[in-house]
Design a protein around this motif. Structure first.
Motif, PDB file in Angstrom:
ATOM      1  N   LEU A  93       0.823  -1.214   0.000  1.00 60.35           N
ATOM      2  CA  LEU A  93       0.000   0.000   0.000  1.00 60.35           C
ATOM      3  C   LEU A  93       0.854   1.260   0.000  1.00 60.35           C
ATOM      4  CD1 LEU A  93      -2.876  -0.940   2.500  1.00 60.35           C
ATOM      5  CD2 LEU A  93      -3.007  -0.725  -0.001  1.00 60.35           C
ATOM      6  N   LEU A  94       1.959   1.228   0.735  1.00 61.96           N
ATOM      7  CA  LEU A  94       2.863   2.377   0.736  1.00 61.96           C
ATOM      8  C   LEU A  94       3.459   2.608  -0.654  1.00 61.96           C
ATOM      9  CD1 LEU A  94       4.736   1.803   4.123  1.00 61.96           C
ATOM     10  CD2 LEU A  94       3.103   3.638   3.600  1.00 61.96           C
ATOM     11  N   ILE A  95       3.860   1.518  -1.315  1.00 66.12           N
ATOM     12  CA  ILE A  95       4.432   1.643  -2.661  1.00 66.12           C
ATOM     13  C   ILE A  95       3.373   2.123  -3.644  1.00 66.12           C
ATOM     14  CG2 ILE A  95       5.512   0.371  -4.557  1.00 66.12           C
ATOM     15  CD1 ILE A  95       6.754  -1.471  -2.417  1.00 66.12           C
ATOM     16  N   VAL A  96       2.139   1.593  -3.501  1.00 66.11           N
ATOM     17  CA  VAL A  96       1.042   2.031  -4.368  1.00 66.11           C
ATOM     18  C   VAL A  96       0.770   3.517  -4.178  1.00 66.11           C
ATOM     19  CG1 VAL A  96      -1.446   1.863  -4.752  1.00 66.11           C
ATOM     20  CG2 VAL A  96      -0.077  -0.216  -4.549  1.00 66.11           C
ATOM     21  N   ALA A  97       0.742   3.967  -2.933  1.00 73.15           N
ATOM     22  CA  ALA A  97       0.485   5.384  -2.659  1.00 73.15           C
ATOM     23  C   ALA A  97       1.546   6.263  -3.311  1.00 73.15           C
ATOM     24  CB  ALA A  97       0.457   5.620  -1.148  1.00 73.15           C
ATOM     25  N   ASN A  98       2.792   5.824  -3.243  1.00 79.00           N
ATOM     26  CA  ASN A  98       3.884   6.565  -3.877  1.00 79.00           C
ATOM     27  C   ASN A  98       3.692   6.608  -5.390  1.00 79.00           C
ATOM     28  OD1 ASN A  98       6.358   7.712  -4.619  1.00 79.00           O
ATOM     29  ND2 ASN A  98       7.410   5.744  -4.527  1.00 79.00           N
ATOM     30  N   THR A  99       3.376   5.445  -5.974  1.00 79.45           N
ATOM     31  CA  THR A  99       3.220   5.374  -7.428  1.00 79.45           C
ATOM     32  C   THR A  99       2.059   6.232  -7.917  1.00 79.45           C
ATOM     33  OG1 THR A  99       4.093   3.108  -7.404  1.00 79.45           O
ATOM     34  CG2 THR A  99       2.880   3.789  -9.364  1.00 79.45           C
ATOM     35  N   VAL A 100       0.918   6.114  -7.257  1.00 75.20           N
ATOM     36  CA  VAL A 100      -0.260   6.875  -7.672  1.00 75.20           C
ATOM     37  C   VAL A 100      -0.046   8.371  -7.464  1.00 75.20           C
ATOM     38  CG1 VAL A 100      -2.699   7.305  -7.184  1.00 75.20           C
ATOM     39  CG2 VAL A 100      -1.839   4.961  -7.250  1.00 75.20           C
ATOM     40  N   GLY A 101       0.506   8.733  -6.295  1.00 74.73           N
ATOM     41  CA  GLY A 101       0.768  10.145  -6.028  1.00 74.73           C
ATOM     42  C   GLY A 101       1.715  10.755  -7.037  1.00 74.73           C
ATOM     43  N   THR A 102       2.784  10.032  -7.372  1.00 81.98           N
ATOM     44  CA  THR A 102       3.751  10.534  -8.349  1.00 81.98           C
ATOM     45  C   THR A 102       3.120  10.661  -9.726  1.00 81.98           C
ATOM     46  OG1 THR A 102       5.573   9.531  -7.112  1.00 81.98           O
ATOM     47  CG2 THR A 102       5.996  10.109  -9.408  1.00 81.98           C
ATOM     48  N   ALA A 103       2.305   9.667 -10.115  1.00 84.17           N
ATOM     49  CA  ALA A 103       1.647   9.727 -11.421  1.00 84.17           C
ATOM     50  C   ALA A 103       0.701  10.922 -11.509  1.00 84.17           C
ATOM     51  CB  ALA A 103       0.885   8.420 -11.674  1.00 84.17           C
TER      52      ALA A 103
ATOM     53  N   GLU B  35      10.039  17.282 -11.190  1.00 83.99           N
ATOM     54  CA  GLU B  35      10.434  17.634  -9.835  1.00 83.99           C
ATOM     55  C   GLU B  35       9.233  17.418  -8.929  1.00 83.99           C
ATOM     56  OE1 GLU B  35      13.244  18.485  -8.482  1.00 83.99           O
ATOM     57  OE2 GLU B  35      14.424  18.501 -10.318  1.00 83.99           O
ATOM     58  N   PRO B  36       9.317  16.495  -7.960  1.00 87.31           N
ATOM     59  CA  PRO B  36       8.158  16.191  -7.117  1.00 87.31           C
ATOM     60  C   PRO B  36       7.662  17.410  -6.355  1.00 87.31           C
ATOM     61  CG  PRO B  36       9.897  14.564  -6.810  1.00 87.31           C
ATOM     62  CD  PRO B  36      10.492  15.684  -7.611  1.00 87.31           C
ATOM     63  N   SER B  37       6.352  17.548  -6.256  1.00 91.29           N
ATOM     64  CA  SER B  37       5.761  18.602  -5.443  1.00 91.29           C
ATOM     65  C   SER B  37       5.936  18.263  -3.964  1.00 91.29           C
ATOM     66  CB  SER B  37       4.265  18.742  -5.766  1.00 91.29           C
ATOM     67  OG  SER B  37       4.082  19.042  -7.137  1.00 91.29           O
ATOM     68  N   ALA B  38       5.725  19.268  -3.106  1.00 91.93           N
ATOM     69  CA  ALA B  38       5.973  19.071  -1.671  1.00 91.93           C
ATOM     70  C   ALA B  38       5.095  17.974  -1.085  1.00 91.93           C
ATOM     71  CB  ALA B  38       5.744  20.389  -0.927  1.00 91.93           C
ATOM     72  N   TRP B  39       3.850  17.875  -1.544  1.00 95.63           N
ATOM     73  CA  TRP B  39       2.937  16.887  -0.964  1.00 95.63           C
ATOM     74  C   TRP B  39       3.316  15.461  -1.338  1.00 95.63           C
ATOM     75  CZ3 TRP B  39      -0.095  13.573  -3.889  1.00 95.63           C
ATOM     76  CH2 TRP B  39      -0.215  13.865  -5.248  1.00 95.63           C
ATOM     77  N   VAL B  40       4.104  15.302  -2.390  1.00 91.89           N
ATOM     78  CA  VAL B  40       4.485  13.961  -2.841  1.00 91.89           C
ATOM     79  C   VAL B  40       5.679  13.423  -2.061  1.00 91.89           C
ATOM     80  CG1 VAL B  40       5.275  12.605  -4.835  1.00 91.89           C
ATOM     81  CG2 VAL B  40       3.568  14.391  -5.139  1.00 91.89           C
ATOM     82  N   ALA B  41       6.503  14.315  -1.498  1.00 88.02           N
ATOM     83  CA  ALA B  41       7.750  13.888  -0.849  1.00 88.02           C
ATOM     84  C   ALA B  41       7.555  12.826   0.233  1.00 88.02           C
ATOM     85  CB  ALA B  41       8.482  15.104  -0.282  1.00 88.02           C
TER      86      ALA B  41
END
Length: 496
Positions: free
Chosen positions: A282-292, A307-313
């Motif tokens: 779930l953590l990896i999925v959240a990272n993938t979806v958020g980044t996409a 460049e990732p936004s602050a909320w994605v970090a």
């Protein structure tokens, strides 16, 4: 194509085949020697060959090495605690008797959408082993179904990096690619299950001795007091796998090999056993979806200047596979093992897990070395240019480019990106729809996974298949879905 590059590729592959099948040396040495032979025949400078070998080894393990180590640790705790067996029984109840390959193929395809298939396979393989242990057979079938189920979505469904990059390069609509990838996966999954069921029983007797022992000899943790420093515990599950009842209440029995007091303990239930697996995923999925989502908002699907936004970090940190699996391992140790389990015993189990991962890490890294030598020798680029210059039906151009690049250097992601890059200028002249082009790149990149593909070694080593049996099982099943994807591409081309 330059004859010298053809000879270099042939010499490298021949070196691996001869060493693995006809000598006392193992695949690790075979891959390293193949890299040297390929580089020399291709005309690379001797020192640059060594640099490619070390760089390829390091780059490959940098991306997957830690993940394999942590995943094996989680798997070991799942096994010794009995949690993996509880999960296996829950899966069997959910899908029904006789549908276990469908269960593993389906779960694999779902897990591999957000997670690299290497990582996902390491995380989920203990389930395949435990189901086989409960059934007292069929491990090869389950291992192949799991691995190739992951291959389908890893190659075809964004937001995995390969299809996402191909989508951006070719200018296709990402929603359409996701939909087409899911449809292709659903249609091809029966091919995976049928092939696994056909070849699995033929290869089951060929399991190497160590994997056969690991799969069909169950070890379970039990609480004990007074364990002496340095003692080792040999545990075996004696419960009858055929009895009915909730697996979370099955009793585990243990025998203390060093004379310390034996104890008994209840297995963790399926819910607790699932936590060390589902939380990292779930953590990896959240990272993938958020980044996409963030990339889409920035209009940079290809990600070249992203460049990732602050909320994605925070998502990127906790969703990194390394961090996520560290959390999973901590959960496994502190939720699945009895509190009275001696510290040195837990450390011994983790050490055993690390030891079992050692050869897999070496072979995986050596596969990366061989792949980088092939790339830097120019074999991949030369093959792509040769295929692009041949007069073919439009959709076969990216399909064959991806196929030949995959054969030449092993990485499906690299094959997709290479095929997309070569095909992009040809979209208009060939009258090829971008969606069809993307799917052709992704489908072509699945062909004949073999020695220069790191995932080949992950699957075959965990599955216990060596030499020609590994080719029959894993290379065969990936080629089956590759062949069956071709009619789907022609249908898609007619529709769009």
């Amino acid at each position: 194509m330059d004859l010298q590059l053809i000879l270099a590729l042939a010499a490298g592959i021949a070196t691996i085949v001869v060493i693995v099948l006809a000598t006392r040396l193992d695949a690790f040495i075979a891959l390293l020697l193949a890299a040297v032979v390929t580089g020399i025949v291709a005309g690379q400078d001797l020192l640059s060959i060594i640099d490619s070998i070390t760089t390829g080894f390091g780059d490959t393990l940098a991306s997957i090495g830690i993940v394999i180590g942590l995943g094996v640790g989680i798997g070991k705790i799942l096994e010794v605690s009995g949690a993996a067996d509880s999960l296996a029984r829950a899966f069997l109840r959910a899908f029904g008797k006789g549908r276990e390959p469908w269960a593993m193929g389906t779960v694999g395809s779902l897990v591999s959408i957000p997670v690299f298939c290497d990582s996902g396979y390491v995380i989920m393989n203990p389930l395949a082993r435990s189901i086989a242990r409960v059934k007292k057979g069929g491990y090869v079938t389950l291992a192949l179904a799991l691995g190739c189920g992951m291959t389908l979505t890893h190659h075809m469904v964004p937001p995995t990096p390969g299809p996402l990059a191909a989508t951006g390069i070719l200018g296709a609509d990402i929603g359409s690619v996701i939909l087409a990838g899911i449809v292709f996966t659903v249609v091809l999954l029966p091919v995976v299950v049928v092939y696994a069921r056909w070849i699995g029983p033929k290869l089951e007797p060929m399991l190497n001795a160590q994997v056969k022992h690991d799969v069909y000899t169950e070890v379970s943790a039990a609480s004990a007091e007074g364990t002496k420093e340095g003692s080792s515990r040999v545990s075996t599950l004696t419960a009858d796998h055929e009895h009915s009842g909730d697996s979370s209440t099955d009793s585990a029995t243990s025998q203390d090999a060093a004379g310390s007091a034996p104890g008994t303990g209840k297995k963790p239930g399926a819910f607790l056993g699932f936590l060390p697996l589902i939380v990292p995923l779930l953590l990896i999925v959240a990272n993938t979806v958020g980044t996409a989502i963030d990339k889409s908002a920035q209009g940079e699907l290809a990600g070249d200047a992203y460049e990732p936004s602050a909320w994605v970090a925070p998502l990127a940190f906790f969703g990194n596979p390394v961090v996520a699996l560290i959390i999973g391992l901590i959960l496994a140790v502190y939720t699945l093992l009895p509190r009275v389990t001696p510290r040195n015993q837990v450390q011994s189990w983790l050490a055993d897990g690390a030891a079992s991962a050692g050869l897999i890490l070496l072979i995986t890294g050596a596969g990366g070395s061989f792949g980088l030598v092939l790339r830097e020798s120019g074999v991949g680029d030369a093959l792509a240019e040769a295929i692009a210059s041949i007069s073919l039906p439009a959709l076969l151009v990216p399909f064959l480019i991806a196929s030949f690049v995959r054969l030449a250097q092993g990485s499906g992601t690299v094959a997709m990106i290479t095929a997309a890059s070569v095909t992009a200028p040809l979209i208009a002249p060939l009258g090829l729809d971008p969606l069809v082009a993307v799917m052709a790149c992704t489908a072509g990149s699945m062909v004949f996974s073999y020695f220069n593909d790191s995932y080949f070694w992950v699957v075959t080593r965990f599955a216990g298949l060596d030499g020609i049996n590994a080719i029959k099982g894993w290379s065969g099943i990936t080629t089956a879905v590759w062949i069956c994807s071709l009619p789907l591409l022609f249908v898609l081309d007619l529709i769009v």
